[in-house]
Design a protein around this motif. Structure first.
Motif, PDB file in Angstrom:
ATOM      1  N   GLU A  75       0.789  -1.253  -0.027  1.00 56.38           N
ATOM      2  CA  GLU A  75       0.021   0.011  -0.020  1.00 56.38           C
ATOM      3  C   GLU A  75       0.819   1.320  -0.131  1.00 56.38           C
ATOM      4  O   GLU A  75       0.471   2.200  -0.827  1.00 56.38           O
ATOM      5  N   THR A  76       1.819   1.343   0.940  1.00 58.28           N
ATOM      6  CA  THR A  76       2.765   2.635   0.964  1.00 58.28           C
ATOM      7  C   THR A  76       3.431   2.737  -0.248  1.00 58.28           C
ATOM      8  O   THR A  76       3.632   3.795  -1.047  1.00 58.28           O
ATOM      9  N   THR A  77       4.163   1.732  -0.904  1.00 59.40           N
ATOM     10  CA  THR A  77       4.992   1.733  -1.940  1.00 59.40           C
ATOM     11  C   THR A  77       4.252   2.293  -3.419  1.00 59.40           C
ATOM     12  O   THR A  77       4.577   2.865  -4.040  1.00 59.40           O
ATOM     13  N   TRP A  78       3.062   1.258  -3.453  1.00 55.51           N
ATOM     14  CA  TRP A  78       2.260   1.586  -4.645  1.00 55.51           C
ATOM     15  C   TRP A  78       2.067   3.134  -4.630  1.00 55.51           C
ATOM     16  O   TRP A  78       1.765   3.554  -5.572  1.00 55.51           O
ATOM     17  N   ALA A  79       1.598   3.366  -3.483  1.00 56.82           N
ATOM     18  CA  ALA A  79       1.069   4.893  -3.485  1.00 56.82           C
ATOM     19  C   ALA A  79       1.945   5.763  -3.852  1.00 56.82           C
ATOM     20  O   ALA A  79       1.964   7.012  -4.597  1.00 56.82           O
ATOM     21  N   ALA A  80       3.391   5.510  -3.190  1.00 57.85           N
ATOM     22  CA  ALA A  80       4.214   6.640  -3.510  1.00 57.85           C
ATOM     23  C   ALA A  80       4.873   6.767  -4.949  1.00 57.85           C
ATOM     24  O   ALA A  80       5.070   7.294  -5.803  1.00 57.85           O
ATOM     25  N   PHE A  81       4.553   5.426  -5.773  1.00 56.41           N
ATOM     26  CA  PHE A  81       4.866   4.989  -7.278  1.00 56.41           C
ATOM     27  C   PHE A  81       3.739   5.866  -7.806  1.00 56.41           C
ATOM     28  O   PHE A  81       3.948   6.564  -8.812  1.00 56.41           O
ATOM     29  N   MET A  82       2.476   5.641  -7.621  1.00 55.32           N
ATOM     30  CA  MET A  82       1.432   6.309  -8.228  1.00 55.32           C
ATOM     31  C   MET A  82       1.378   7.836  -8.009  1.00 55.32           C
ATOM     32  O   MET A  82       0.772   8.380  -9.123  1.00 55.32           O
ATOM     33  N   ASN A  83       1.933   8.213  -7.102  1.00 55.38           N
ATOM     34  CA  ASN A  83       1.998   9.812  -7.006  1.00 55.38           C
ATOM     35  C   ASN A  83       3.555  10.406  -7.554  1.00 55.38           C
ATOM     36  O   ASN A  83       3.563  11.542  -7.478  1.00 55.38           O
ATOM     37  N   ASP A  84       4.120   9.443  -8.032  1.00 56.26           N
ATOM     38  CA  ASP A  84       5.434   9.853  -8.583  1.00 56.26           C
ATOM     39  C   ASP A  84       5.368  10.740 -10.057  1.00 56.26           C
ATOM     40  O   ASP A  84       4.830  10.046 -10.956  1.00 56.26           O
ATOM     41  N   PRO A  85       5.901  11.815 -10.215  1.00 58.65           N
ATOM     42  CA  PRO A  85       5.621  12.704 -11.333  1.00 58.65           C
ATOM     43  C   PRO A  85       6.423  11.849 -12.782  1.00 58.65           C
ATOM     44  O   PRO A  85       6.021  11.918 -13.824  1.00 58.65           O
ATOM     45  N   ALA A  86       7.407  11.081 -12.244  1.00 59.17           N
ATOM     46  CA  ALA A  86       8.178  10.189 -13.454  1.00 59.17           C
ATOM     47  C   ALA A  86       6.980   9.336 -13.981  1.00 59.17           C
ATOM     48  O   ALA A  86       7.153   8.860 -15.342  1.00 59.17           O
ATOM     49  N   TRP A  87       6.115   8.642 -13.140  1.00 61.08           N
ATOM     50  CA  TRP A  87       5.201   7.640 -13.552  1.00 61.08           C
ATOM     51  C   TRP A  87       4.086   8.212 -14.430  1.00 61.08           C
ATOM     52  O   TRP A  87       3.704   7.833 -15.308  1.00 61.08           O
ATOM     53  N   HIS A  88       3.799   9.715 -13.733  1.00 62.50           N
ATOM     54  CA  HIS A  88       2.692  10.429 -14.581  1.00 62.50           C
ATOM     55  C   HIS A  88       3.202  10.746 -15.876  1.00 62.50           C
ATOM     56  O   HIS A  88       2.430  10.759 -17.037  1.00 62.50           O
ATOM     57  N   LYS A  89       4.475  11.118 -16.127  1.00 61.02           N
ATOM     58  CA  LYS A  89       4.869  11.280 -17.488  1.00 61.02           C
ATOM     59  C   LYS A  89       4.956  10.166 -18.332  1.00 61.02           C
ATOM     60  O   LYS A  89       4.490  10.233 -19.499  1.00 61.02           O
ATOM     61  N   VAL A  90       5.366   8.973 -17.862  1.00 60.16           N
ATOM     62  CA  VAL A  90       5.292   7.772 -18.701  1.00 60.16           C
ATOM     63  C   VAL A  90       3.918   7.555 -19.174  1.00 60.16           C
ATOM     64  O   VAL A  90       3.644   7.063 -20.218  1.00 60.16           O
ATOM     65  N   ARG A  91       2.910   7.793 -18.165  1.00 62.11           N
ATOM     66  CA  ARG A  91       1.686   7.146 -18.387  1.00 62.11           C
ATOM     67  C   ARG A  91       1.078   8.192 -19.416  1.00 62.11           C
ATOM     68  O   ARG A  91       0.371   7.739 -20.397  1.00 62.11           O
ATOM     69  N   ASP A  92       1.405   9.466 -19.096  1.00 63.22           N
ATOM     70  CA  ASP A  92       0.775  10.541 -20.209  1.00 63.22           C
ATOM     71  C   ASP A  92       1.249  10.450 -21.549  1.00 63.22           C
ATOM     72  O   ASP A  92       0.650  10.508 -22.433  1.00 63.22           O
ATOM     73  N   GLU A  93       2.606  10.325 -21.845  1.00 57.06           N
ATOM     74  CA  GLU A  93       3.385  10.245 -23.140  1.00 57.06           C
ATOM     75  C   GLU A  93       2.609   8.998 -23.665  1.00 57.06           C
ATOM     76  O   GLU A  93       2.428   9.178 -24.981  1.00 57.06           O
ATOM     77  N   GLY A  94       2.821   7.841 -23.016  1.00 52.84           N
ATOM     78  CA  GLY A  94       2.301   6.625 -23.627  1.00 52.84           C
ATOM     79  C   GLY A  94       0.781   6.573 -24.048  1.00 52.84           C
ATOM     80  O   GLY A  94       0.481   5.781 -25.061  1.00 52.84           O
ATOM     81  N   GLU A  95       0.077   7.488 -23.283  1.00 54.52           N
ATOM     82  CA  GLU A  95      -1.378   7.380 -23.720  1.00 54.52           C
ATOM     83  C   GLU A  95      -1.806   8.696 -24.514  1.00 54.52           C
ATOM     84  O   GLU A  95      -2.824   9.115 -24.314  1.00 54.52           O
ATOM     85  N   ARG A  96      -0.940   9.363 -24.778  1.00 54.42           N
ATOM     86  CA  ARG A  96      -1.152  10.607 -25.584  1.00 54.42           C
ATOM     87  C   ARG A  96      -2.203  10.557 -26.630  1.00 54.42           C
ATOM     88  O   ARG A  96      -3.023  11.436 -26.945  1.00 54.42           O
ATOM     89  N   ASP A  97      -2.045   9.458 -27.463  1.00 48.67           N
ATOM     90  CA  ASP A  97      -3.030   8.911 -28.447  1.00 48.67           C
ATOM     91  C   ASP A  97      -4.402   8.265 -28.185  1.00 48.67           C
ATOM     92  O   ASP A  97      -4.988   7.808 -28.968  1.00 48.67           O
TER      93      ASP A  97
END
Length: 108
Positions: A65-87
């Protein structure tokens, strides 16, 4: 130890993007957070050949729970997700199960 079995159903035509995400983009972010993957699989024979399945190892539910929450809030993850789902989205569905090894399991 507990294990998390995660199954991603890729949208049609998106499996290559999904695999690139897990093979090339997520490992450094997961390493930063201490997320340990046991392995990754695609479905050769079964209900859908458009699935990516993987298993994560955790010390405890609290660790998950704590590790996954930290990952989900990481701006690096948001960048990967957003760039991968741009289309558009690449994943239709995600399922997750938390598994506890039996006394006779090779993984403890």
């Amino acid at each position: 130890m507990i294990y998390e079995l995660r199954v991603y159903q890729a949208l049609p035509g998106q499996m290559a993007k999904l695999q690139t995400r897990f093979k090339d983009l997520l490992p450094p972010i997961w390493k930063k957070h201490g997320i340990h993957a046991i392995g990754f699989w695609t479905t050769l024979v079964g209900e859908s050949s458009n699935q990516l399945t993987y298993i994560l190892q955790w010390e405890s539910l609290a660790d998950l729970e704590t590790t996954w929450a930290a990952f989900m809030n990481d701006p690096a993850w948001h960048k990967v997700r957003d760039e991968g789902e741009r289309d558009g989205p690449i994943v239709a569905n995600i399922s997750s199960e938390i598994l506890m090894p039996t006394a006779y399991s090779a993984l403890k």
